[in-house]
Write a protein that holds these residues in place. Structure first.
Motif, PDB file in Angstrom:
ATOM      1  N   MET A   1       0.843  -1.211   0.000  1.00 33.87           N
ATOM      2  CA  MET A   1       0.000   0.000   0.000  1.00 33.87           C
ATOM      3  C   MET A   1       0.872   1.252   0.000  1.00 33.87           C
ATOM      4  SD  MET A   1      -2.821   1.223   2.795  1.00 33.87           S
ATOM      5  CE  MET A   1      -4.105   0.080   2.377  1.00 33.87           C
ATOM      6  N   GLU A   2       0.402   2.273  -0.726  1.00 35.81           N
ATOM      7  CA  GLU A   2       1.091   3.562  -0.789  1.00 35.81           C
ATOM      8  C   GLU A   2       1.093   4.197   0.605  1.00 35.81           C
ATOM      9  OE1 GLU A   2       3.045   5.763  -3.461  1.00 35.81           O
ATOM     10  OE2 GLU A   2       1.479   4.540  -4.310  1.00 35.81           O
ATOM     11  N   GLU A   3       2.213   4.826   0.972  1.00 27.93           N
ATOM     12  CA  GLU A   3       2.272   5.477   2.278  1.00 27.93           C
ATOM     13  C   GLU A   3       2.240   6.988   2.102  1.00 27.93           C
ATOM     14  OE1 GLU A   3       5.670   4.143   4.373  1.00 27.93           O
ATOM     15  OE2 GLU A   3       4.931   2.099   4.538  1.00 27.93           O
ATOM     16  N   PRO A   4       1.617   7.700   3.038  1.00 26.35           N
ATOM     17  CA  PRO A   4       1.617   9.154   2.923  1.00 26.35           C
ATOM     18  C   PRO A   4       3.021   9.709   3.098  1.00 26.35           C
ATOM     19  CG  PRO A   4       0.613   8.478   4.987  1.00 26.35           C
ATOM     20  CD  PRO A   4       0.899   7.230   4.225  1.00 26.35           C
ATOM     21  N   LYS A   5       3.286  10.835   2.404  1.00 27.77           N
ATOM     22  CA  LYS A   5       4.628  11.419   2.469  1.00 27.77           C
ATOM     23  C   LYS A   5       4.704  12.401   3.627  1.00 27.77           C
ATOM     24  CE  LYS A   5       5.972  11.314  -2.390  1.00 27.77           C
ATOM     25  NZ  LYS A   5       7.203  10.592  -2.400  1.00 27.77           N
ATOM     26  N   GLY A   6       5.589  12.131   4.553  1.00 26.74           N
ATOM     27  CA  GLY A   6       5.902  13.112   5.579  1.00 26.74           C
ATOM     28  C   GLY A   6       4.815  13.313   6.608  1.00 26.74           C
ATOM     29  N   HIS A   7       5.166  14.176   7.562  1.00 26.32           N
ATOM     30  CA  HIS A   7       4.273  14.370   8.690  1.00 26.32           C
ATOM     31  C   HIS A   7       3.046  15.208   8.352  1.00 26.32           C
ATOM     32  CE1 HIS A   7       8.082  13.535  11.210  1.00 26.32           C
ATOM     33  NE2 HIS A   7       7.454  12.432  10.887  1.00 26.32           N
TER      34      HIS A   7
ATOM     35  N   ALA B   1      -0.775  19.193  -0.591  1.00 27.82           N
ATOM     36  CA  ALA B   1      -0.762  17.975   0.240  1.00 27.82           C
ATOM     37  C   ALA B   1      -2.118  17.269   0.165  1.00 27.82           C
ATOM     38  CB  ALA B   1      -0.424  18.335   1.687  1.00 27.82           C
ATOM     39  N   LEU B   2      -3.188  18.054   0.146  1.00 27.49           N
ATOM     40  CA  LEU B   2      -4.533  17.454   0.030  1.00 27.49           C
ATOM     41  C   LEU B   2      -4.711  16.792  -1.343  1.00 27.49           C
ATOM     42  CD1 LEU B   2      -6.673  20.247   1.741  1.00 27.49           C
ATOM     43  CD2 LEU B   2      -6.419  17.893   2.543  1.00 27.49           C
ATOM     44  N   TYR B   3      -4.171  17.442  -2.396  1.00 28.86           N
ATOM     45  CA  TYR B   3      -4.282  16.850  -3.739  1.00 28.86           C
ATOM     46  C   TYR B   3      -3.531  15.518  -3.779  1.00 28.86           C
ATOM     47  CZ  TYR B   3      -5.534  21.691  -4.855  1.00 28.86           C
ATOM     48  OH  TYR B   3      -6.107  22.932  -4.858  1.00 28.86           O
ATOM     49  N   ARG B   4      -2.397  15.486  -3.064  1.00 27.58           N
ATOM     50  CA  ARG B   4      -1.603  14.253  -3.035  1.00 27.58           C
ATOM     51  C   ARG B   4      -2.381  13.139  -2.308  1.00 27.58           C
ATOM     52  NH1 ARG B   4       2.863  16.463  -1.435  1.00 27.58           N
ATOM     53  NH2 ARG B   4       2.545  16.212   0.791  1.00 27.58           N
ATOM     54  N   LEU B   5      -3.036  13.512  -1.207  1.00 26.90           N
ATOM     55  CA  LEU B   5      -3.830  12.510  -0.473  1.00 26.90           C
ATOM     56  C   LEU B   5      -4.969  11.986  -1.354  1.00 26.90           C
ATOM     57  CD1 LEU B   5      -4.082  14.146   3.081  1.00 26.90           C
ATOM     58  CD2 LEU B   5      -2.615  12.262   2.361  1.00 26.90           C
ATOM     59  N   GLU B   6      -5.549  12.878  -2.130  1.00 25.91           N
ATOM     60  CA  GLU B   6      -6.616  12.462  -3.053  1.00 25.91           C
ATOM     61  C   GLU B   6      -6.066  11.513  -4.113  1.00 25.91           C
ATOM     62  OE1 GLU B   6      -8.537  16.355  -4.298  1.00 25.91           O
ATOM     63  OE2 GLU B   6     -10.183  14.919  -4.431  1.00 25.91           O
ATOM     64  N   ARG B   7      -4.907  11.870  -4.646  1.00 23.33           N
ATOM     65  CA  ARG B   7      -4.303  11.055  -5.702  1.00 23.33           C
ATOM     66  C   ARG B   7      -4.031   9.631  -5.205  1.00 23.33           C
ATOM     67  NH1 ARG B   7       1.122  10.659  -6.818  1.00 23.33           N
ATOM     68  NH2 ARG B   7       1.664  12.647  -5.842  1.00 23.33           N
ATOM     69  N   HIS B   8      -3.627   9.504  -3.942  1.00 29.99           N
ATOM     70  CA  HIS B   8      -3.337   8.185  -3.386  1.00 29.99           C
ATOM     71  C   HIS B   8      -4.607   7.468  -2.901  1.00 29.99           C
ATOM     72  CE1 HIS B   8       0.875   8.651  -3.845  1.00 29.99           C
ATOM     73  NE2 HIS B   8       1.006   9.608  -2.959  1.00 29.99           N
TER      74      HIS B   8
ATOM     75  N   LEU C   1     -12.111  11.777   4.660  1.00 32.12           N
ATOM     76  CA  LEU C   1     -11.216  10.614   4.703  1.00 32.12           C
ATOM     77  C   LEU C   1     -11.908   9.440   4.005  1.00 32.12           C
ATOM     78  CD1 LEU C   1      -8.465  10.129   6.099  1.00 32.12           C
ATOM     79  CD2 LEU C   1      -9.712   9.219   8.049  1.00 32.12           C
ATOM     80  N   THR C   2     -11.186   8.691   3.204  1.00 29.68           N
ATOM     81  CA  THR C   2     -11.754   7.483   2.590  1.00 29.68           C
ATOM     82  C   THR C   2     -11.453   6.287   3.499  1.00 29.68           C
ATOM     83  OG1 THR C   2      -9.713   7.023   1.409  1.00 29.68           O
ATOM     84  CG2 THR C   2     -11.341   8.390   0.266  1.00 29.68           C
ATOM     85  N   SER C   3     -12.024   5.150   3.172  1.00 32.62           N
ATOM     86  CA  SER C   3     -11.747   3.968   4.008  1.00 32.62           C
ATOM     87  C   SER C   3     -10.271   3.579   3.893  1.00 32.62           C
ATOM     88  CB  SER C   3     -12.655   2.809   3.612  1.00 32.62           C
ATOM     89  OG  SER C   3     -12.536   2.559   2.246  1.00 32.62           O
ATOM     90  N   ARG C   4      -9.710   3.800   2.718  1.00 36.08           N
ATOM     91  CA  ARG C   4      -8.281   3.514   2.530  1.00 36.08           C
ATOM     92  C   ARG C   4      -7.437   4.467   3.388  1.00 36.08           C
ATOM     93  NH1 ARG C   4      -4.765   3.791  -3.033  1.00 36.08           N
ATOM     94  NH2 ARG C   4      -3.137   2.426  -2.319  1.00 36.08           N
ATOM     95  N   GLY C   5      -7.867   5.726   3.418  1.00 40.45           N
ATOM     96  CA  GLY C   5      -7.156   6.716   4.233  1.00 40.45           C
ATOM     97  C   GLY C   5      -7.256   6.382   5.711  1.00 40.45           C
TER      98      GLY C   5
END
Lengths: 102, 211
Positions: A1-7, A48-55, A75-79
């Protein structure tokens, strides 16, 4: 699974856990919950929000609030499952650092 | 600087793909932020200035949005290159199969056989590589994909050049038909051109991408 980048991504996921919010609302929550510690350039929250959406960790839609058009994020279920994993990792890391530094 | 002049400057530095959405979100954000500063007792002008300060300088915000959009652009470019590689089968196989008269020889000349094998191998390699590059762009390695895209173009160029040599050789031993090169050449050039444009597009975004 893709991991979020950074804090920043992890912090945004944590704030989104409280419910749907627009960008400014997220920044406000972040500022309040951190007691003003996380005072990042607010405009950088959007990429950062666009990146979270992309993932697939967050989803967004336009909503009309008080006659104003706002883009709201949730937040999605994946998030949610990624947040849960990242939170556990963070706690383990913080505990380990605390054990050494304290 | 006012909110409107900030947004005008930001808009000028944003890629077209996300410009409208970013500007709407930025405007709403800045209006809310200025209202918060006003409520804290600042004048309208001071509140606006403080909101802009909190939001960050135009360069930083624009650069980060461009970096995020660059990922999308690389994905689109990679998919375009993959489509161009797949369509190359039309000038390489579809057109000759349907326009050439029956072969006049009992046993195919060895050099023609070799040229056909080379052209087909180059195309298949290019197609396979394009598929890997596209998968990279859509997963975690868009920067790697942007760097690798020119190889897809080069593969198609090599396949096209080999095919052109094959056409020349074929007409040396068989009946000349103009339908084959007239149909195949523009299609082949279109595929090569599309893959080159995709590679150039992704290449220009490469510096903005992070793996």
């Amino acid at each position: 699974m893709e991991e979020p980048k950074g804090h920043v991504d992890l912090l945004l996921l944590a704030v989104l856990e409280d419910g749907e919010a627009h960008g400014y609302g997220l920044v406000e929550s972040l500022r309040e919950r951190s007691g003003g510690t996380f005072d990042l350039p607010e405009g950088t929250v959007y990429p950062a929000l666009y990146r979270l959406e992309r993932h697939g960790f967050a989803a967004s839609r336009w909503r009309s609030v008080g006659g104003r058009r706002r883009r709201v994020y949730r937040l999605t279920s994946r998030g949610r499952s990624t947040l849960s994993q990242q939170r556990a990792d963070w706690r383990a890391f913080a505990t380990a650092v605390d054990a050494v530094v304290a | 600087m006012t909110i409107e002049s900030y947004l005008a400057e930001l808009g000028a530095r944003l890629p077209r793909i996300r410009r409208r959405r970013v500007l709407v979100e930025a405007r709403e954000h800045l209006v809310d932020s200025a209202a918060r500063h006003s409520a804290a007792g600042r004048s309208a002008q001071e509140a606006e200035r403080a909101a802009l300060e909190d939001f960050g300088d135009v360069d930083t915000v624009a650069r980060r949005v461009r970096a995020e959009v660059a990922v999308h652009e690389t994905r689109i470019a990679s998919t375009l290159a993959l489509a161009a590689s797949a369509l190359f089968v039309v000038p390489l196989y579809g057109v000759p199969e349907n326009t050439l008269p029956p072969a006049p020889w009992m046993a195919k000349p060895v050099d023609i056989d070799v040229l056909q094998t080379i052209a087909a191998s180059l195309w298949l390699t290019s197609l396979g590589f394009a598929a890997v590059v596209t998968a990279s762009a859509w997963s975690r390695w868009p920067r790697l994909a942007a760097a690798a895209l020119p190889s897809v173009s080069l593969g198609l160029v090599a396949a096209a050049v080999t095919s052109a040599a094959l056409v020349v050789r074929w007409f040396g031993v068989a009946q000349v038909t103009f339908a084959w090169p007239l149909l195949a050449a523009p299609l082949a050039l279109g595929c090569v051109g599309a893959s080159a444009i995709a590679a150039a597009w992704a290449g220009r975004r490469r510096e903005l991408l992070r793996d």
